[in-house]
Write a protein that holds these residues in place. Structure first.
Motif, mmCIF file in Angstrom:
data_model
loop_
_atom_site.group_PDB
_atom_site.id
_atom_site.type_symbol
_atom_site.label_atom_id
_atom_site.label_comp_id
_atom_site.label_asym_id
_atom_site.label_seq_id
_atom_site.Cartn_x
_atom_site.Cartn_y
_atom_site.Cartn_z
ATOM 1 N N MET A 35 0.477 -1.309 0.336
ATOM 2 C CA MET A 35 -0.289 -0.596 -0.146
ATOM 3 C C MET A 35 0.585 1.080 0.233
ATOM 4 N N GLY A 36 2.011 1.284 0.860
ATOM 5 C CA GLY A 36 2.108 2.208 0.770
ATOM 6 C C GLY A 36 3.279 2.198 -0.593
ATOM 7 N N LEU A 37 3.789 1.742 -1.062
ATOM 8 C CA LEU A 37 4.919 1.923 -2.631
ATOM 9 C C LEU A 37 3.630 2.675 -3.239
ATOM 10 N N LYS A 38 2.609 1.865 -3.491
ATOM 11 C CA LYS A 38 1.421 2.498 -4.689
ATOM 12 C C LYS A 38 0.847 3.594 -4.055
ATOM 13 N N SER A 39 1.448 4.141 -3.276
ATOM 14 C CA SER A 39 1.028 5.658 -2.445
ATOM 15 C C SER A 39 2.891 6.734 -3.196
ATOM 16 N N LEU A 40 3.607 5.365 -3.594
ATOM 17 C CA LEU A 40 4.760 6.855 -3.560
ATOM 18 C C LEU A 40 4.704 7.082 -4.966
ATOM 19 N N LEU A 41 4.628 5.471 -5.346
ATOM 20 C CA LEU A 41 3.966 5.528 -6.604
ATOM 21 C C LEU A 41 3.928 6.476 -7.591
ATOM 22 N N THR A 42 2.316 6.554 -6.750
ATOM 23 C CA THR A 42 1.496 7.539 -7.797
ATOM 24 C C THR A 42 1.372 8.871 -7.673
ATOM 25 N N TYR A 43 1.978 9.359 -6.053
ATOM 26 C CA TYR A 43 2.565 10.583 -6.410
ATOM 27 C C TYR A 43 3.718 11.001 -7.207
ATOM 28 N N GLY A 44 5.438 9.986 -7.680
ATOM 29 C CA GLY A 44 5.849 10.125 -8.488
ATOM 30 C C GLY A 44 7.301 10.252 -7.659
ATOM 31 N N ILE A 45 7.567 10.423 -6.383
ATOM 32 C CA ILE A 45 8.369 9.636 -5.535
ATOM 33 C C ILE A 45 9.546 8.961 -5.581
ATOM 34 N N ILE A 46 8.670 7.524 -5.832
ATOM 35 C CA ILE A 46 10.063 7.042 -5.960
ATOM 36 C C ILE A 46 9.653 6.149 -7.422
ATOM 37 N N ARG A 47 10.521 5.042 -7.309
ATOM 38 C CA ARG A 47 10.276 4.405 -9.480
ATOM 39 C C ARG A 47 10.334 2.818 -8.459
ATOM 40 N N LYS A 48 10.109 2.318 -10.226
ATOM 41 C CA LYS A 48 10.047 1.302 -9.881
ATOM 42 C C LYS A 48 11.891 0.695 -10.669
ATOM 43 N N LYS A 49 12.815 -0.226 -10.453
ATOM 44 C CA LYS A 49 14.086 -0.613 -11.003
ATOM 45 C C LYS A 49 13.556 -2.063 -11.408
ATOM 46 N N LYS A 50 14.360 -2.192 -12.493
ATOM 47 C CA LYS A 50 14.329 -3.877 -13.217
ATOM 48 C C LYS A 50 15.746 -4.288 -12.792
ATOM 49 N N ILE A 51 15.527 -5.914 -12.301
ATOM 50 C CA ILE A 51 16.309 -6.141 -12.137
ATOM 51 C C ILE A 51 16.727 -7.256 -12.510
ATOM 52 N N VAL A 52 18.055 -6.739 -12.830
ATOM 53 C CA VAL A 52 18.191 -7.279 -14.167
ATOM 54 C C VAL A 52 18.499 -9.207 -14.689
ATOM 55 N N GLY A 53 17.746 -10.348 -15.012
ATOM 56 C CA GLY A 53 17.028 -11.504 -15.503
ATOM 57 C C GLY A 53 16.295 -11.603 -14.549
ATOM 58 N N SER A 54 15.357 -10.820 -14.556
ATOM 59 C CA SER A 54 14.497 -11.227 -12.985
ATOM 60 C C SER A 54 13.173 -10.157 -13.771
ATOM 61 N N LYS A 55 11.921 -10.844 -13.185
ATOM 62 C CA LYS A 55 10.344 -10.589 -13.581
ATOM 63 C C LYS A 55 10.317 -9.136 -13.045
ATOM 64 N N ARG A 56 11.262 -9.872 -11.368
ATOM 65 C CA ARG A 56 11.105 -8.950 -10.296
ATOM 66 C C ARG A 56 11.583 -7.245 -10.600
ATOM 67 N N SER A 57 10.479 -6.070 -9.664
ATOM 68 C CA SER A 57 11.404 -4.984 -9.712
ATOM 69 C C SER A 57 11.837 -4.961 -8.565
ATOM 70 N N LYS A 58 12.846 -3.629 -7.835
ATOM 71 C CA LYS A 58 13.054 -3.433 -7.174
ATOM 72 C C LYS A 58 12.468 -1.695 -7.117
ATOM 73 N N PHE A 59 12.360 -0.332 -6.148
ATOM 74 C CA PHE A 59 12.417 0.219 -5.770
ATOM 75 C C PHE A 59 13.317 1.673 -5.449
ATOM 76 N N LYS A 60 13.046 2.317 -5.839
ATOM 77 C CA LYS A 60 14.255 3.515 -5.769
ATOM 78 C C LYS A 60 13.397 4.634 -5.650
ATOM 79 N N ILE A 61 14.209 6.631 -5.274
ATOM 80 C CA ILE A 61 14.049 7.487 -5.712
ATOM 81 C C ILE A 61 14.019 7.825 -6.822
ATOM 82 N N ASN A 62 12.899 8.945 -7.235
ATOM 83 C CA ASN A 62 12.796 9.368 -8.686
ATOM 84 C C ASN A 62 13.558 9.679 -8.480
#
Ligand SMILES: [Zn+2]
Length: 402
Positions: A35-62
């Motif tokens: 829920m927290g990540l969803k709020s932060l993503l919607t606001y645009g303060i963080i973004r997804k970062k692809k992990i090479v060789g994986s379908k998963r993502s990490k999150f970092k400051i936008n």
């Protein structure tokens, strides 16, 4: 602290994280993290970062969510940069100034003009310019943002530094002592990144120290921590400009060294110095450093005695603080390896074995840039503090953010 803000600051400090890592590190359920990540993503303060060789993502400051200004005001230079929220330098301007000759309003106008120029040049909207950090060569009342009896900036005593800048850019301005921000720059991008407790020493016209304790700047009760220039050196009888006798700055700063060189000249004791006056007919520190590097005995003696005195004072601080690392910077430190070797020798000779068992003493690798980077992080850290981020985001329509 609100859990979403905790998630935001954890991501900021760790660089990038997967949701399960956030859940483990904060000991909160994965659903709350989501829920927290969803709020932060919607606001645009963080973004997804692809992990090479994986379908998963990490999150970092936008990093493009906002920009800050970093200002390094020295006794002889003004260096201004704009940074993204990762603390990466986007653009900068450096110019020479003689601070002691300038009116505060002239310097502030210069800071404003240069920041405006950089913001325009890089097409940054003023709404996205969020804060400014400034380092100054003086003791600061951090809370009230004023300089306290600055010896090299007498007109700035209790001068309200930040008001005009805030008015122009509609964002908060934070000021700190120059060596504190150098220490912060080393902590964030330099050789202090993985060290929790270290001392930053600058040897230039003055001598100052920044203290990092448990990964944060230690300013002391009144803000004067690290003001080591006027600690007395054992056995020194050099009269200091502060009126006391034996201060470290009088015997080991560039200003003190130039004074020693003039004493030699007056006593006709150095042919090298006499033959190497600059085009104004005076001696400058560059000449003394060059003389030392070329093997001139008088210049070497002046420089090596300074290193010995600095080491002696640092040995006392090492005994008191037990730092893991001492970072050295400034024009004298860059004068050659022998200077650092003598400082080390002097520290090891006078410190207790336990306090030096894991101690490392190193030259900065960010020299010339650590202050401006630290100034930017001063702004970023304040921006992401609990109170400020709430103020900045309070108009956000994102449900559940705060
Ligand atoms: Zn003094």
């Amino acid at each position: 602290m609100n859990k979403t803000l905790k998630i935001l600051n954890l991501i900021r400090h760790k660089g990038s994280l997967a949701p399960f890592e956030i859940s483990e590190l904060l000991s909160i359920p994965k659903s709350t993290v989501s829920m927290g990540l969803k709020s932060l993503l919607t606001y645009g303060i963080i973004r997804k970062k692809k992990i090479v060789g994986s379908k998963r993502s990490k999150f970092k400051i936008n990093e493009k969510a906002g920009f800050v200004g970093g200002v390094d005001l020295g006794q002889t230079h003004l260096y201004i940069g704009i940074f993204n929220l990762d603390g990466d330098l986007i653009d900068s301007i450096r110019e020479k100034i003689i601070l002691i000759d300038k009116e505060p309003s002239d310097v502030i106008n210069k800071i404003i003009d240069n920041l405006k120029y950089l913001i325009d040049k890089n097409n940054i909207e003023l709404d996205h310019f969020l804060a400014i950090g400034v380092g100054v060569p003086a003791v600061i009342d951090y809370k009230y943002k004023v300089l306290i009896s600055p010896p090299v900036m007498p007109k700035w005593d209790n001068y309200f530094f930040t008001d005009n800048i805030t008015r122009v850019f509609s964002c908060p301005v934070y000021i700190d002592n120059d060596v504190n921000i150098m220490a912060l720059g080393e902590k964030k991008k330099g050789i202090g990144q993985s060290v929790a407790n270290f001392l930053m020493i600058k040897v230039e016209t003055g001598i100052g120290m920044g203290i990092i304790v448990s990964n944060n700047i230690y300013r002391g009760d009144a803000g004067s921590a690290g003001d080591i220039g006027h600690i007395a050196v054992d056995g020194s009888d050099t009269v200091c400009w502060c009126g006391n006798i034996g201060c470290l700055e009088a015997s080991a700063s560039s200003r003190g060294l130039v004074k020693k060189a003039y004493n030699l000249l007056e006593n006709n004791a150095s042919e090298f110095l006499l033959n190497n006056l600059n085009n104004k007919g005076s001696i400058d520190i560059e000449t003394i450093i060059r003389g030392s590097l070329e093997g001139n005995n008088e210049c070497q003696k002046i420089i090596y005695e300074a290193a010995r005195d600095i080491g002696e004072v640092l040995s006392k601080l090492v005994n008191a603080f037990n730092p893991k690392l001492i970072i050295l910077d400034g024009e004298l430190v860059m004068s050659g390896e022998r200077f650092i070797a003598i400082i080390k020798e002097s520290i090891y000779k006078r410190s207790t074995p336990l306090s030096t068992s894991k101690l490392e003493i190193k030259k900065s690798k960010l020299s010339g840039n650590n202050a401006i980077i630290g100034a930017a992080f001063l702004a970023i850290n304040e921006l992401f503090s609990n109170k400020n981020i709430k103020d900045i985001l309070k108009n956000s329509k994102v449900e559940g953010f705060l």
